[in-house]
Scaffold this motif. Sequence first.
Motif, PDB file in Angstrom:
ATOM      1  N   VAL A 274       0.998  -1.141  -0.210  1.00 21.10           N
ATOM      2  CA  VAL A 274      -0.058  -0.098   0.077  1.00 21.10           C
ATOM      3  C   VAL A 274       0.799   1.235  -0.146  1.00 21.10           C
ATOM      4  N   ALA A 275       2.095   1.181   0.753  1.00 23.82           N
ATOM      5  CA  ALA A 275       2.863   2.431   0.901  1.00 23.82           C
ATOM      6  C   ALA A 275       3.452   2.729  -0.559  1.00 23.82           C
ATOM      7  N   LEU A 276       3.671   1.681  -1.324  1.00 25.45           N
ATOM      8  CA  LEU A 276       4.236   1.921  -2.739  1.00 25.45           C
ATOM      9  C   LEU A 276       3.301   2.180  -3.673  1.00 25.45           C
ATOM     10  N   THR A 277       1.931   2.166  -3.634  1.00 27.77           N
ATOM     11  CA  THR A 277       0.847   2.435  -4.468  1.00 27.77           C
ATOM     12  C   THR A 277       0.743   3.935  -4.850  1.00 27.77           C
ATOM     13  N   ARG A 278       0.520   4.264  -6.087  1.00 27.17           N
ATOM     14  CA  ARG A 278       0.186   5.678  -6.402  1.00 27.17           C
ATOM     15  C   ARG A 278      -1.063   6.212  -6.515  1.00 27.17           C
ATOM     16  N   ARG A 279      -1.941   5.263  -6.385  1.00 24.03           N
ATOM     17  CA  ARG A 279      -3.490   5.527  -6.436  1.00 24.03           C
ATOM     18  C   ARG A 279      -4.150   5.157  -5.290  1.00 24.03           C
ATOM     19  N   ALA A 280      -5.414   5.243  -5.087  1.00 22.19           N
ATOM     20  CA  ALA A 280      -6.343   4.861  -4.163  1.00 22.19           C
ATOM     21  C   ALA A 280      -6.697   3.292  -4.167  1.00 22.19           C
ATOM     22  N   TRP A 281      -5.808   2.634  -3.491  1.00 23.97           N
ATOM     23  CA  TRP A 281      -6.089   1.061  -3.323  1.00 23.97           C
ATOM     24  C   TRP A 281      -6.498   0.703  -1.971  1.00 23.97           C
ATOM     25  N   VAL A 282      -7.126  -0.391  -1.816  1.00 24.56           N
ATOM     26  CA  VAL A 282      -7.610  -0.752  -0.526  1.00 24.56           C
ATOM     27  C   VAL A 282      -7.015  -2.173  -0.473  1.00 24.56           C
ATOM     28  N   LEU A 283      -7.144  -2.537   0.789  1.00 27.68           N
ATOM     29  CA  LEU A 283      -6.957  -4.099   1.148  1.00 27.68           C
ATOM     30  C   LEU A 283      -7.903  -4.787   0.976  1.00 27.68           C
ATOM     31  N   SER A 284      -7.913  -6.065   0.614  1.00 29.64           N
ATOM     32  CA  SER A 284      -9.141  -6.852   0.701  1.00 29.64           C
ATOM     33  C   SER A 284      -8.545  -8.484   1.178  1.00 29.64           C
ATOM     34  N   HIS A 285      -9.527  -9.453   1.029  1.00 31.69           N
ATOM     35  CA  HIS A 285      -9.329 -10.598   1.494  1.00 31.69           C
ATOM     36  C   HIS A 285      -8.605 -10.948   2.770  1.00 31.69           C
ATOM     37  N   ASP A 286      -7.626 -11.536   2.579  1.00 28.34           N
ATOM     38  CA  ASP A 286      -6.694 -11.966   3.670  1.00 28.34           C
ATOM     39  C   ASP A 286      -5.902 -10.731   4.319  1.00 28.34           C
ATOM     40  N   SER A 287      -5.490  -9.971   3.333  1.00 34.92           N
ATOM     41  CA  SER A 287      -4.973  -8.726   3.771  1.00 34.92           C
ATOM     42  C   SER A 287      -5.803  -7.752   4.578  1.00 34.92           C
ATOM     43  N   ALA A 288      -6.984  -7.740   4.135  1.00 42.86           N
ATOM     44  CA  ALA A 288      -8.084  -6.786   5.059  1.00 42.86           C
ATOM     45  C   ALA A 288      -8.215  -7.492   6.467  1.00 42.86           C
ATOM     46  N   ALA A 289      -8.356  -8.827   6.345  1.00 41.48           N
ATOM     47  CA  ALA A 289      -8.652  -9.453   7.672  1.00 41.48           C
ATOM     48  C   ALA A 289      -7.558  -9.190   8.590  1.00 41.48           C
ATOM     49  N   HIS A 290      -6.310  -9.429   8.236  1.00 43.70           N
ATOM     50  CA  HIS A 290      -5.139  -9.162   9.137  1.00 43.70           C
ATOM     51  C   HIS A 290      -5.186  -7.637   9.640  1.00 43.70           C
TER      52      HIS A 290
END
Length: 150
Positions: free
Chosen positions: A72-88
Motif C-alpha cells: 500500500v505504501a508503494l501504490t500511487r492511487r487509491a487502493w484498498v486491502l481486501s481478502h486475507d490482507s484486510a482481515a489481518h
Amino acid sequence: MDPRILAAFASHHGVLRRTQLLDLGMPPTEIRRLLRSGALVLLRRGAYTTREIWDAADRYVARPLLLARAAVALTRRAWVLSHDSAAHALGMAILDPRDPYVHLTRPGWTNAWTGERGQAPPCAVRVAPGGRGRRPAGPRPSTDRRGHRS
C-alpha cells in the motif's frame, strides 16, 4: 541506526519507503550497507523494515500485514486491502492462509491487483495515510478466507 529513523519506522507501522529514508538523511550507500548487514529487511522493492521488527513479527499475521502495508505504501492511487490482507488489518481471525499474497483492489474498478474480478469486497479496508486500516461504516460482514460473504 539513527534514532530519528527508528522513530519514523515506529510511527509508520514498521514500514518505510526508500524515498522516506532518503528524506531522513540516510544516503543510498548506507541503505545498501544496512541491507547487506541484515539490519534492514527488504519487504518489496523500495519498502523496508528493521530486522528487529521483522524478527518480532509472527509469520501468520504480523509478517503478512507488514507486506501488505509495504504494498500500500508503494501504490500511487487509491487502493484498498481486501481478502486475507484486510482481515489481518482488521484483526479478524482467519484460517491458515495457503498463499502469501497481498490482496489489493481499487474501488469502482472491475479488476483487482490479485487478478480477481469485481468490486471491492465488503471486507475491504481503506488505508489511511498513516498506514492504519479502517473498516467502512456499517456492520462487519462475516467472510471466508477468500473474502466471500457467508
